[in-house]
Design an enzyme around this catalytic site. Structure first.
Site, short mmCIF file in Angstrom:
data_model
loop_
_atom_site.label_atom_id
_atom_site.label_comp_id
_atom_site.label_asym_id
_atom_site.label_seq_id
_atom_site.Cartn_x
_atom_site.Cartn_y
_atom_site.Cartn_z
CE LYS A 27 -12.69 6.14 3.06
NZ LYS A 27 -13.64 6.62 2.34
CG HIS A 34 -2.16 -0.88 1.19
ND1 HIS A 34 -1.95 -2.03 0.30
CD2 HIS A 34 -3.33 -0.85 1.72
CE1 HIS A 34 -3.28 -2.51 0.49
NE2 HIS A 34 -4.05 -2.02 1.26
#
Length: 920
Positions: free
Chosen positions: A577, A137
């Site tokens: 999130k 990532h």
């Protein structure tokens, strides 16, 4: 048994001495950095020492200042890592190995005292499967060349601990450290171009070559030693319970650069890496196994095997003549020749030809090593066996011919598009004619195709380009099983799983591609399919989705054939999130508890794959604490967890640190498995559940009020360097999955990264203060007493409190205020920043009230020291960063001065990420 997490054998004097040693090293490295700066750019020294400010009209000095601060953060990390190693060794020397937290000795000494039987320990070992999964990532800001310099500095610090050096030798070592720091100064810290996936693969393999090959076998040696210490009468068998996974080169979720060709090449690179490692180790055996035949009695069974090997190899007589009487050496030379043929084929991105004298599978190499081990043991050479052969055999069992199981990941949207294209090709109709994917008709079509015998030739040429790529990926898996390794591929991870139909769709594509086989009239899938539940809503429906799946005979047969356990992946990033920190942690905990109930009802065990990142808001709590807070019984010896970006380099760049982190992960899994069901802190209690449920809802509401506040997207874009982050070339993956610009499509990593850079750190704490306040107001003193009880008795709540408290230490409202001034709409700016400011003060007040502390992180002295060394410099860089962002946005993009400022801006981003220890 005492917990790894909440008790410590460390004596205060050891902590003080360790801190003094770290401070000494820090001062030493700072002085050497000043030497370099004084030589390279003398006028910078006063700025670094905070004796003068950076002139506004001196961009070169600003650039070098940012570079120096970044180097200093790197040197701090090295010194602290060395100090941590020395602290653990000191505890072991002065108090015993069983007093070092996070080790096998700690866990199994407690297990023996708790009268846990050797049989129970062996059962745990037999069932254990612990797999850290390397991902690329886009969170790693350091290049491999920089990591190599860091390792050399670390090793020099270790060398300098010795008292054996003469003054001249000591000074020479100091000069080497200074020169390495000078190299850091002269090395380009920023990537000039985005890395390719191939470069990310090479970056990942760097850690295997430098540390993980060696230390993984040593990990099992440590386990063996600890078991013998505390269970001396038992004879344990240690299987290859610790292995590695990887997403690098296989994760195509939103990354168009991961193609099937890239994935195929990744398999070859992974294969080559371990083959070359075995070649190196076999050369060591050839060099060391110079045991003369007349000195020992060699088993007849080994003589027969050696005779056969010498007949099969082309130059067998020459090998025997060259090493007369050294039979173990002759056998090892034969092994080396077979491996050389395997490597030759790999160099051509190919495989050994049939009937060639080579290793066609890792099992053949492992078998030869076992033959060698057995013969040496029967020759009364147990010590030599344990020193030379057993580590290589264990490496071969762990890494086989694949280094790591390569996971494939794709999202449900792409899978659905592939199925639509397949439907149209099979039925010779337009895609628009198909049933809507949310209907029962669509689900019925998928189930019917799965039930029917596979008699369809798929016209791949009629598929869309995206569908053809996905279909051919499954075909690549089919071909890899025989050529590379049976488990060259690990699992297929389906991100954004929302329904059982999503998962059945992957099974259907696998069936069409040839990944099903039939035995005794029963079909099953060869490739494990793992759902990834990410958002709050997805976590809530996960138990119902899995219950529906685990009742389907095909799924049940496939799970049994694949090993008997269904894996489920849990997403920390997107759930955070979506719902904020407290709600994410609570929903993750509840989902696991409910999924375990589903597993018990369906008689199919479920293991969990935790998708954690580096930052607190992406699940990045200390490994031991995070595992200890999982629901009772949820680990049962099996755990997969992602290791991402900068976390990989901080954990695995140096061998000693790598070994400790591997042991910490495994020991924490064992401890939780052995005692979680009897721990009071994990015991379900109605009043605790109801309180956490209410707190989570209150936190969620407060968090969503901010996230859904009109203008939040504009505020986020303007009051953070999120758009500029895309210019920092730290990963091949785009910042958004589908190129859209909505908040929901933004990846969790840049979401966290941007809020970190502007020092709001919203994902790590926002909403928690409101929850505590409203809960206390609603329930009065009884509520405050219950919060105190949760703090003392609930492992998951304690984890949240601890990590929120640490995060609050890193928030800086002054820098946040400066960033908010970049928002042009004053009403949006004032409404949102005032919300953030009020919630921050509210959260600090109520967290301290619950923890009973006077200062944030008062309970974490090591954390306070570490942050205190960095925070003044981080804040200084942050204030400069705001000015750079403002200038960059207001200046014509073709302006030469603007381009110069861009480099400084990117360096400031890199610098803060290094200082705080994570990007996303």
């Amino acid at each position: 048994m005492a917990s790894i997490i909440y008790s410590s054998g460390e004596h205060p004097s050891i902590a003080d001495r360790s801190a003094a040693y770290a401070n000494q090293n820090i001062a030493f490295l700072f002085d050497l950095l000043m030497d370099v700066i004084r030589y390279r750019l003398p006028e910078l020294e006063a700025v670094i020492r905070n004796e003068s400010a950076i002139p506004a009209n001196n961009p070169k000095l600003l650039l070098r200042f940012l570079q120096a601060r970044g180097i200093w953060f790197q040197l701090l990390q090295i010194a602290e890592e060395d100090g941590g190693m020395l602290r653990r060794r000191t505890i072991e020397v002065e108090q015993g190995a069983d007093q070092v937290m996070g080790t096998f000795d700690w866990v199994f000494s407690e297990a023996a005292q708790a009268n846990i039987s050797a049989h129970d320990i062996q059962t745990l070992l037999n069932n254990a499967k612990i797999i850290p999964v390397m991902t690329a990532h886009p969170t790693e800001a350091k290049r491999v060349s920089v990591l190599e310099i860091h390792r050399r500095i670390y090793l020099l610090l270790v060398e300098l601990q010795s008292s054996r050096w003469t003054p001249r030798e000591h000074d020479a070592l100091v000069d080497k450290v200074r020169n390495e720091i000078d190299l850091l100064w002269l090395t380009g810290e920023l990537r000039l171009e985005k890395p390719t996936v191939a470069q990310e693969v090479a970056w990942g393999l760097h850690f295997f070559n430098e540390a993980l090959f060696e230390q993984s076998a040593e990990l099992l040696n440590k386990l063996d030693f600890a078991l013998n210490q505390y269970y001396p009468e038992a004879d344990f068998t240690i299987p290859p319970l610790f292995q590695f996974g990887s997403w690098i080169g296989g994760d195509r979720d939103g990354n168009p650069f991961v193609t099937n060709e890239v994935t195929r090449n990744t398999l070859f690179h992974n294969r080559r890496a371990c083959l070359y490692r075995y070649k190196q180790k076999l050369q060591g055996l050839i060099h060391n196994l110079i045991i003369a035949r007349h000195n020992i009695k060699i088993p007849a069974s080994f003589l027969a095997v050696l005779d056969q090997e010498l007949k099969c190899i082309e130059n067998g007589q020459a090998i025997a003549a060259r090493n007369p009487g050294e039979l173990f050496r002759q056998f090892t030379v034969c092994m080396s020749h077979k491996l050389a043929k395997t490597i030759e084929a790999s160099e051509r991105n190919s495989f050994p030809e049939c009937n060639q004298y080579a290793y066609y599978s890792a099992d053949e190499l492992i078998n030869d090593l076992r033959i060698l081990e057995t013969a040496l043991l029967e020759s009364k050479s147990a010590g030599i066996t344990k020193m030379l052969v057993t580590p290589l055999r264990r490496e071969a069992e762990i890494f086989r011919f694949r280094t790591a199981n390569l996971d494939l990941r794709q999202n449900s949207t792409v899978i659905t598009k592939t199925l639509i294209s397949l439907w149209a090709a099979i039925n010779q109709k337009e895609e628009t004619d198909r049933p809507a994917e949310t209907t029962l008709e669509w689900e019925s079509w998928i189930k019917e195709q799965l039930d029917n015998p596979l008699q369809i030739d798929i016209p791949a040429g009629n598929l869309s380009a995206e569908a053809r790529e996905t279909f051919e990926l499954m075909q690549l898996v089919v071909g890899s099983r025989e050529k590379f390794d049976e488990r060259a591929f690990g699992n297929f991870i389906l991100s954004m799983t929302r329904t059982s139909t999503d998962i059945l769709g992957v099974y259907l594509i696998a069936k069409f591609a040839g990944l099903f086989i039939k035995e005794d009239g029963i079909e099953y899938c060869l490739l494990p399919i793992v759902p990834l539940f990410e958002t709050i809503e997805d976590l809530r429906v996960a138990p119902a989705v899995m219950r529906g799946l685990l009742t389907i005979p095909l799924i049940r047969h496939s799970i049994v054939k694949q090993g008997g356990t269904q894996e489920v992946m849990l997403g920390y990033s997107d759930s955070n999130k979506d719902g904020g920190y407290l709600t994410s942690n609570w929903e993750l905990s509840k989902a696991q508890t409910r999924l375990m109930a589903v597993a018990e009802d369906c008689k199919i065990p479920i293991s969990f794959f935790h998708g954690r990142g580096g930052s607190v808001s992406r699940g990045g709590a200390p490994a031991g604490r995070a595992i200890a807070a999982q629901p009772a019984g949820s680990v049962h010896g099996q755990l997969r967890v992602t290791e991402q970006g900068e976390v990989i380099s901080s954990k695995f760049a140096n061998r000693g640190t790598a070994l400790y982190n591997l042991q910490l992960l495994a020991a924490s899994v064992f401890e939780h498995s052995l005692k979680s069901t009897t721990e009071a802190e994990l015991r379900p209690r109605k009043e605790h559940y109801e309180a956490l449920e209410e707190l989570s809802q209150l936190s969620y509401e407060a968090y969503r009020l901010l996230i859904e506040q009109p203008g939040l997207v504009d505020y986020y874009a303007s009051a953070s360097p999120v758009e500029e982050l895309a210019l920092l070339n730290i990963g091949s993956r785009p910042a958004r999955r589908f190129g859209a610009s909505s908040l929901s499509d933004l990846r969790a990593i840049p979401w966290v990264f941007a809020w970190t850079q502007n020092r709001h750190l919203i994902p790590g704490w926002y909403g928690f203060g409101s929850a505590l306040e409203k809960f206390s107001q609603a329930h009065g003193q009884a509520g405050r007493d219950l919060l105190q009880q949760l703090f003392e008795q609930s492992r998951v709540f304690r984890l949240v409190i601890d990590e929120v408290e640490k995060t609050l230490c890193q928030v800086d409202l002054l820098i946040g205020k400066d960033y908010s001034e970049l928002v042009t709409d004053s009403s949006v700016r004032e409404q949102i920043f005032s919300r953030v400011q009020d919630e921050y003060h509210r959260t600090v007040q109520h967290v301290l009230a619950v923890s009973g502390s006077n200062l944030l992180a008062e309970r974490f002295p090591r954390f306070r020291r570490k942050l205190g060394r960095r925070l003044p410099s981080i804040n200084q860089v942050g204030r400069e960063q705001v000015k750079l962002v403002k200038f960059f946005r207001e200046t014509n993009k073709e302006n030469q001065e603007q381009q110069k400022k861009l480099v400084s801006l990117l360096l400031s981003i890199n610098c803060i990420a290094t200082g705080l220890g994570w990007t996303g």
